[in-house]
Design a protein around this motif. Structure first.
Motif, PDB file in Angstrom:
ATOM      1  N   VAL A  10     108.668 -55.346 -11.204  1.00 30.73           N
ATOM      2  CA  VAL A  10     109.916 -54.797 -11.688  1.00 30.73           C
ATOM      3  C   VAL A  10     110.024 -53.333 -11.293  1.00 30.73           C
ATOM      4  CG1 VAL A  10     111.275 -54.328 -13.745  1.00 30.73           C
ATOM      5  CG2 VAL A  10     109.942 -56.425 -13.603  1.00 30.73           C
ATOM      6  N   PHE A  11     108.937 -52.594 -11.411  1.00 34.25           N
ATOM      7  CA  PHE A  11     108.906 -51.178 -11.051  1.00 34.25           C
ATOM      8  C   PHE A  11     107.670 -50.912 -10.214  1.00 34.25           C
ATOM      9  CE2 PHE A  11     110.990 -51.178 -15.282  1.00 34.25           C
ATOM     10  CZ  PHE A  11     112.247 -50.754 -14.875  1.00 34.25           C
ATOM     11  N   GLU A  12     107.803 -50.061  -9.199  1.00 34.56           N
ATOM     12  CA  GLU A  12     106.645 -49.669  -8.409  1.00 34.56           C
ATOM     13  C   GLU A  12     105.725 -48.783  -9.253  1.00 34.56           C
ATOM     14  OE1 GLU A  12     105.845 -50.835  -5.678  1.00 34.56           O
ATOM     15  OE2 GLU A  12     107.661 -51.786  -4.942  1.00 34.56           O
ATOM     16  N   PHE A  13     104.463 -48.717  -8.841  1.00 39.83           N
ATOM     17  CA  PHE A  13     103.478 -47.946  -9.587  1.00 39.83           C
ATOM     18  C   PHE A  13     103.879 -46.483  -9.691  1.00 39.83           C
ATOM     19  CE2 PHE A  13      98.973 -46.189  -9.730  1.00 39.83           C
ATOM     20  CZ  PHE A  13      98.880 -46.375 -11.088  1.00 39.83           C
ATOM     21  N   GLN A  14     104.416 -45.914  -8.614  1.00 38.57           N
ATOM     22  CA  GLN A  14     104.810 -44.516  -8.616  1.00 38.57           C
ATOM     23  C   GLN A  14     106.238 -44.315  -9.154  1.00 38.57           C
ATOM     24  OE1 GLN A  14     102.697 -42.300  -7.940  1.00 38.57           O
ATOM     25  NE2 GLN A  14     101.135 -43.136  -6.587  1.00 38.57           N
ATOM     26  N   LEU A  74      95.129 -43.642 -15.194  1.00 37.50           N
ATOM     27  CA  LEU A  74      96.422 -43.718 -14.515  1.00 37.50           C
ATOM     28  C   LEU A  74      96.528 -42.722 -13.363  1.00 37.50           C
ATOM     29  CD1 LEU A  74      98.889 -44.059 -17.542  1.00 37.50           C
ATOM     30  CD2 LEU A  74      98.354 -45.806 -15.847  1.00 37.50           C
ATOM     31  N   TYR A  75      96.102 -41.475 -13.603  1.00 37.39           N
ATOM     32  CA  TYR A  75      96.342 -40.413 -12.626  1.00 37.39           C
ATOM     33  C   TYR A  75      95.077 -39.947 -11.906  1.00 37.39           C
ATOM     34  CZ  TYR A  75     100.900 -40.279 -14.838  1.00 37.39           C
ATOM     35  OH  TYR A  75     102.140 -40.628 -15.315  1.00 37.39           O
ATOM     36  N   GLY A  76      93.916 -40.144 -12.518  1.00 43.57           N
ATOM     37  CA  GLY A  76      92.670 -39.804 -11.869  1.00 43.57           C
ATOM     38  C   GLY A  76      92.361 -38.316 -11.843  1.00 43.57           C
ATOM     39  N   LEU A  77      91.101 -37.999 -11.686  1.00 41.27           N
ATOM     40  CA  LEU A  77      90.618 -36.628 -11.567  1.00 41.27           C
ATOM     41  C   LEU A  77      89.440 -36.651 -10.601  1.00 41.27           C
ATOM     42  CD1 LEU A  77      90.702 -33.656 -12.525  1.00 41.27           C
ATOM     43  CD2 LEU A  77      89.085 -34.303 -14.334  1.00 41.27           C
ATOM     44  N   ARG A  78      89.706 -36.243  -9.347  1.00 42.91           N
ATOM     45  CA  ARG A  78      88.711 -36.352  -8.280  1.00 42.91           C
ATOM     46  C   ARG A  78      88.240 -37.802  -8.149  1.00 42.91           C
ATOM     47  NH1 ARG A  78      87.140 -31.414  -6.328  1.00 42.91           N
ATOM     48  NH2 ARG A  78      87.729 -29.577  -7.570  1.00 42.91           N
ATOM     49  N   ARG A  83      93.187 -44.969 -11.051  1.00 38.51           N
ATOM     50  CA  ARG A  83      94.561 -44.752 -10.561  1.00 38.51           C
ATOM     51  C   ARG A  83      95.319 -46.076 -10.477  1.00 38.51           C
ATOM     52  NH1 ARG A  83      91.313 -40.910  -8.273  1.00 38.51           N
ATOM     53  NH2 ARG A  83      92.122 -38.758  -8.256  1.00 38.51           N
ATOM     54  N   LEU A  84      95.167 -46.880 -11.530  1.00 44.61           N
ATOM     55  CA  LEU A  84      95.807 -48.179 -11.626  1.00 44.61           C
ATOM     56  C   LEU A  84      96.565 -48.275 -12.956  1.00 44.61           C
ATOM     57  CD1 LEU A  84      92.968 -50.559 -10.343  1.00 44.61           C
ATOM     58  CD2 LEU A  84      95.093 -49.975  -9.162  1.00 44.61           C
ATOM     59  N   PRO A  85      97.545 -49.178 -13.049  1.00 44.97           N
ATOM     60  CA  PRO A  85      98.305 -49.347 -14.298  1.00 44.97           C
ATOM     61  C   PRO A  85      97.490 -50.097 -15.342  1.00 44.97           C
ATOM     62  CG  PRO A  85      99.041 -50.941 -12.681  1.00 44.97           C
ATOM     63  CD  PRO A  85      98.058 -50.053 -11.979  1.00 44.97           C
ATOM     64  N   THR A  86      96.619 -49.391 -16.021  1.00 46.45           N
ATOM     65  CA  THR A  86      95.718 -50.022 -16.977  1.00 46.45           C
ATOM     66  C   THR A  86      95.594 -49.169 -18.229  1.00 46.45           C
ATOM     67  OG1 THR A  86      93.483 -50.928 -17.234  1.00 46.45           O
ATOM     68  CG2 THR A  86      93.707 -48.911 -15.945  1.00 46.45           C
ATOM     69  N   ILE A  87      95.296 -49.812 -19.356  1.00 47.20           N
ATOM     70  CA  ILE A  87      95.150 -49.142 -20.649  1.00 47.20           C
ATOM     71  C   ILE A  87      93.680 -49.177 -21.057  1.00 47.20           C
ATOM     72  CG2 ILE A  87      95.698 -49.264 -23.105  1.00 47.20           C
ATOM     73  CD1 ILE A  87      98.076 -48.340 -21.639  1.00 47.20           C
ATOM     74  N   PHE A  88      93.160 -48.037 -21.502  1.00 48.63           N
ATOM     75  CA  PHE A  88      91.790 -47.940 -22.007  1.00 48.63           C
ATOM     76  C   PHE A  88      91.812 -47.412 -23.439  1.00 48.63           C
ATOM     77  CE2 PHE A  88      90.594 -48.808 -17.804  1.00 48.63           C
ATOM     78  CZ  PHE A  88      89.214 -48.936 -17.697  1.00 48.63           C
ATOM     79  N   GLY A  89      90.821 -47.795 -24.199  1.00 49.35           N
ATOM     80  CA  GLY A  89      90.703 -47.302 -25.566  1.00 49.35           C
ATOM     81  C   GLY A  89      89.407 -47.795 -26.185  1.00 49.35           C
ATOM     82  N   VAL A  90      89.172 -47.438 -27.437  1.00 42.36           N
ATOM     83  CA  VAL A  90      87.970 -47.875 -28.149  1.00 42.36           C
ATOM     84  C   VAL A  90      88.015 -49.395 -28.284  1.00 42.36           C
ATOM     85  CG1 VAL A  90      86.698 -47.750 -30.309  1.00 42.36           C
ATOM     86  CG2 VAL A  90      87.792 -45.703 -29.378  1.00 42.36           C
ATOM     87  N   GLY A  91      86.943 -50.083 -27.839  1.00 46.92           N
ATOM     88  CA  GLY A  91      86.986 -51.535 -27.738  1.00 46.92           C
ATOM     89  C   GLY A  91      86.133 -52.263 -28.758  1.00 46.92           C
ATOM     90  N   PHE A  92      86.536 -53.521 -29.068  1.00 43.44           N
ATOM     91  CA  PHE A  92      85.822 -54.362 -30.019  1.00 43.44           C
ATOM     92  C   PHE A  92      84.459 -54.800 -29.484  1.00 43.44           C
ATOM     93  CE2 PHE A  92      89.857 -55.240 -32.313  1.00 43.44           C
ATOM     94  CZ  PHE A  92      89.379 -55.097 -33.603  1.00 43.44           C
TER      95      PHE A  92
END
Length: 465
Positions: A10-14, A74-78, A83-92
């Motif tokens: 539906v929408f491009e990554f950028q 999402l945006y990366g640092l070095r 740099r992918l459309p993904t969600i991270f957080g504290v996991g079960f």
């Protein structure tokens, strides 16, 4: 990195969709991740006997860690970040190990071991191409399956009212938990669109309302909480215990397998291409960095969120803007202590009724991973023995009472560690045989058994003559 092209997206990554369209799309990611992010610190806080203030801080900093880790991915640092459309957080996935370590060494022991665990993640990210063969589907699936199975006692104890809480096991607690679970099931099976994605939220709202009517909710923490609080360095002391470090290192390395799977599912399902080498390495490096640095602020270890991967694959929306809005919401919620205080008012039966389905889904994910590989006799042996030893020792910890303390915590504290060690070792030791090879072996044995009586009979006849 070039802008990925995907004709089905539906929408491009950028791309940057209009805010009016991006907000609803972002809302479904928020609904999918919010309760998992706040429930894990609540469970850990209950295990370590944390005060109300410490519990609120653990929730607050977990929300911040989720927002920061998602933005990094999402945006990366070095080199850090997929740099992918993904969600991270504290996991079960960490809960069984965190509760085992926390019961023995407290929150200080968890955070100290987590520093080393995060470093282990970084090392895995740096050398993933050389060690990826250690984690085939039979190993990853077995470990995830054990994670799901080992969480059930937490859900049941919560549904009964929480161990050590007044009225534990009373029917009123089961009533609230049952209503919560029922709403989650009905909404998840019969609703559509955003409502279906928010099944857990709907169940919690209904269960919370029932608990409120039954006088089971205390709002005093909300009144006492401040409106704003910035993160601070080292809110808890760090303690480094060898047994705790070993446990966290193992689960952090194993969790890297889940990250590999989720990142691969994101690119295949949402972007119609395979996962790149730099994306894989960057995702693992970013997760390790957030886990290590997060421990210095009191945040629990982070992981990829499989439920959000499913949303990306289903909707094909891979715009960074959409997922960044979800991360921004988590950051905002993490800076407002009243939000964390509100989460602490959710009664244990409501949490238990809502999360028991999540734990069941983790178990089914493990089964799905396990069946990606052929169910040969070798793979069945690996999975069955890992399950038997890990869950058996977990159910009867007194069986290893004579072992040193460090061994008891590493082996008996968390079944995940035992499952991982057994599965990885057997995968390296047992010879690999395909289903075709096993079928040929069985046919050869059958032919020998059929030929054996004839040969024996011939010899007997010759002897008698």
């Amino acid at each position: 990195m070039s802008t990925p092209r995907n004709s089905t997206s539906v929408f491009e990554f950028q791309g940057r969709p209009p805010l009016a369209r991006a907000l609803p799309l972002s809302l479904q990611h928020i609904l999918a991740m919010i309760m998992g992010t706040v429930t894990v610190p609540i469970i850990v806080a209950g295990t370590v006997g944390a005060s109300l203030g410490d519990t609120m801080w653990l929730i607050q900093i977990s929300l911040l860690a989720s927002g920061v880790s998602t933005l990094l991915q999402l945006y990366g640092l070095r080199r850090f970040g997929a740099r992918l459309p993904t969600i991270f957080g504290v996991g079960f996935a960490y809960v069984p190990t965190l509760t085992a370590v926390g019961a023995q060494y407290g929150i200080e022991g968890i955070l100290g071991a987590q520093v080393i665990g995060g470093v282990a993640m970084i090392l895995v990210g740096m050398g993933i191409q050389h060690i990826r063969h250690f984690f085939p589907p039979v190993v990853a699936g077995t470990v995830v399956l054990v994670i799901g199975l080992s969480l059930y006692d937490i859900a049941i104890n919560y549904m009964a009212g929480g161990i050590g809480q007044a009225g534990y096991g009373e029917p009123r607690h089961w009533q609230v938990a049952g209503v919560t679970l029922g709403v989650v099931l009905v909404v998840s099976q019969f609703a559509r669109g955003f409502l279906k994605l928010s099944a857990i939220i709907c169940g919690i709202l209904v269960g919370y309302g029932l608990a409120l009517a039954m006088g089971m909710v205390d709002f005093s923490p909300v009144h006492e909480a401040a409106w704003f609080s910035a993160p601070r360095l080292l809110p808890f002391e760090l303690a480094f215990h060898p047994a705790a470090i070993v446990s966290l290192v193992i689960i952090c390395v194993i969790n890297s397998v889940q990250t590999i799977g989720d990142l691969s599912a994101t690119t295949v399902g949402g972007m119609d291409r395979e996962l790149g080498r730099k994306e894989l390495s960057g995702g693992l490096l970013g997760n390790g960095l957030c886990t290590t640095l997060g421990s210095l602020f009191g945040a629990l270890p982070t992981a990829s969120y499989s439920q959000n991967v499913g949303i990306v694959a289903m909707t094909k929306v891979i715009s960074r803007t959409v997922l960044a809005l979800a991360a921004a919401f988590m950051l905002l919620a993490g800076l407002v202590p009243k939000f964390g205080a509100m989460m602490t008012t959710i009664p244990y039966p409501v949490l238990g009724g809502a999360t028991v389905t999540v734990f069941g889904m983790i178990t089914m994910t493990g089964i799905q991973l396990l069946t990606r590989d052929e169910l040969s006799s070798r793979n069945i042996t690996i999975a069955s023995l890992a399950l038997a030893l890990s869950l058996g020792i977990y159910a009867a910890p007194e069986a290893i009472a004579g072992f040193p303390e460090m061994v008891r915590l590493v082996i008996g504290g968390s079944p995940i560690v035992v499952a991982a060690l057994v599965a990885i070792t057997l995968n390296l030791v047992l010879p690999r045989k395909s289903l075709d090879d096993e079928r040929r072996e069985r046919e050869d044995i059958a032919e020998q058994m059929q030929a054996s009586p004839e040969a024996t009979g011939g010899q007997q006849r010759k002897a008698s003559s």
